[in-house]
Design an enzyme around this catalytic site. Sequence first.
Site, PDB file in Angstrom:
ATOM      1  N   GLY A   1      -4.278  71.935  41.887  1.00 31.84           N
ATOM      2  CA  GLY A   1      -5.480  72.708  41.654  1.00 31.84           C
ATOM      3  C   GLY A   1      -5.521  74.018  42.409  1.00 31.84           C
ATOM      4  O   GLY A   1      -6.171  74.974  41.977  1.00 31.84           O
TER       5      GLY A   1
ATOM      6  N   ASP B   1      -5.467  66.263  56.738  1.00 31.05           N
ATOM      7  CA  ASP B   1      -5.089  65.683  55.437  1.00 31.05           C
ATOM      8  C   ASP B   1      -3.730  65.006  55.540  1.00 31.05           C
ATOM      9  O   ASP B   1      -2.883  65.149  54.656  1.00 31.05           O
ATOM     10  CB  ASP B   1      -5.070  66.766  54.361  1.00 31.05           C
ATOM     11  CG  ASP B   1      -5.095  66.181  52.945  1.00 31.05           C
ATOM     12  OD1 ASP B   1      -5.499  65.007  52.794  1.00 31.05           O
ATOM     13  OD2 ASP B   1      -4.714  66.891  52.003  1.00 31.05           O
TER      14      ASP B   1
END
Length: 748
Positions: free
Chosen positions: A26, A138
């Site tokens: 994305g 992350d």
Amino acid sequence: MPSPLTHDDPVALGPYRLLARLGSGGMGTVYLGRTARGRTVALKTMHARIAADPDSRTRFRLEVDAARVIGGRYGAQVVDADPHAETPWLATEYVFGPPLDDAVQWNGPLPEASVRALGAALANALGQLHHSDVVHRDLKPSNIMVTAYGPKVIDFGIARAIGDARLTRTGAAVGTPAFMSPEQATGQEHDAAGDVFALAGVLVFAATGHGPFGQGQPADLLYRVRYGEPDLGDVPPALTPLLARCLAKDPGLRPTTSEIASQLHDGSGEFADHLPDAVLSEIGRRASEVWAVTAQRMAAPTEGSPPPAPAEGSRPPAPAKPTPVSRRRLFALGGGVAAGVAAAAGGFWYWRDQSGAGAGPGGQGEYADNGASAKRTTGLAPLWKVSDRNRQHELGPLVPHPVPGTVLMDQGGLAGLAPRTGAAKWGVISGAGSWQYAVANGKVYRIEEPNPDVDQKHPPLAIHSVNSDSGGTLATVARLSDSNGSLRGNQLLCVADEVLYLAVGDGADPPSGAGEFRASQKWTLRAVDGRTGKTLWTRPLPSRRNDSNRLHFLAARVVGNRLITLQEREEGAVRVVLHNTRTGAVSWEAPYSVDDPETVREGISADTSHVYLGAGQLRALRLSDGRQVWSSRPTHGYGETYSPPTLKSGVLYAVVDGAGLVAVDPRSGKQRWAEKSDTPGNAFVTCRPVIGARFAYYKNGVTLRAVSLASHTAARTYVTSGEQFFGDEQNGIVIAVANNYVAAYPLA
């Protein structure tokens, strides 16, 4: 895995030509790119619509900064970046290995030994980030690449400085739900303890094949992360207590990264030793395949045709589970691993001091060369290897001086090793740096280190001869009364015809903790008769500035009645200076343009007529007057840099970036032949090749290549962490050295 470029992908980004897509999501696309010299990189970009957002550009810049912080030791080394370009991009080394999630999918859960090794390395990686006040935020299996030298943490897209909330909306959960910390799941501050929570989730996944909070919709996962108990039922019992502490809801109860690393593993052995064979096979396969990739681009879709590329965010199907291979075959396909990976080999993982039996007669050290049909064997281990993790050199490199039956090494002092096993024959003689001893005709000479408890404040410089079998002192060869023997900048350059050539200093010692030189010191180049101890001649040398650590000379060699030296000026400029050995008078001098003077410290190639220079263009200077006879630039169309050359049996050999080994006629400078290389982009040009009777050796990627002098192809490759390579014809070995590493390979 690489897939073809789409019709609208750019042709190049900066100096990097795009070859294939590695993935798309994305935020942007990751490409495989290559320079004109053959260096292969991974290029991460942002989609145009994302790049138009100022906050997204800021995030990208922070990602670049975080990637630089973790560096090549625990992450993908940043090669180049332009976060301000119209299409921002980040170029890193191409990492040879699968993501952790793919590795577990193909191989199944990793054994406990693998999980421990993986966890200790990842804890050290996070610790390095946290010490720089950066948190990853992350950490997950797909962001961890498994290589033969340890894991590499990638994708710092939402990393940020600890305490910096400018790019985080209040109450927003940013990250991957299955591996979030409870505080991150509620949009609260995620600090170093949050990364520890995520690390535990990664290790649970590695050990079991599933995360600690299962699978499901993001909302369900976030709820379990905040309120549920982790599922540790399949975790090896010995790991459960530590991982349970890491997964505590209260950040204050979680251990530190250093505590995790110390409890998981002691750092012994090579990281690859702890990986399953199937994972090692996949690493080797990827290392091979990347060099075969050529640019392919899909045609633009016609009206009504299906889209030519997978949807954004999708991943290509995993290949079939690879067939396990032995560790000795791991690098059979990996001869082209990039230089950045080789640097990482000296990171978290260390070899303990050891000596190992290797290939003896009739074993792997023995092989035949039949010209073009030479047997090719790859990924071989060294005959032996030893390491000294505490070794540090201050002024000179680690340079071996072989004598029959002994390999002399600088290991914080002069030491003797057995050439067949690497075992210590005798211990270290303290104080003798590699620039303070020399070997000639089987005799060893060294500058004595003064004893501060016995000797006067400025003791005269003394040179001793040493028994190479025992390390004992045989005799005092010379004692120079007009010198300060305690200055570590004193150099024993070379010995020829029982004449010692030295750089000798006189004057006050530098202050403790300062550099090795003071401007008030006086330095001379001298010739000393090794039979009588008398000084034959003395020539002044330029002074060094205060606190300098640069030695006066990089290398020296006697040819006939000429002393050829590579002398380094204070400003770092290197010059070839030729002295008459009878008087010391300078016959001529010429500039030697090199980017890094250390690359020419290994020695000088010369015959009775010429001296040959590399480390840039290859050229020959006439010994009689210093005039350039010829110069040569690579003709293969890739690189522009030759290594320092090696002259053997009337042929000049050098390594060229982008091409590998070449052989040159020393009289004309014309190329005789070039290696038929399948990995041209990874040739090291920082050290000269080692030439044996049948093979030439040089470093390419993480391998030492043995190139047949008959067929011009690589007949053997050896796995190596060495940075410099030296031929020991007396003992039939190639010696590889790094800052704390010594290994031997067969020389044939």
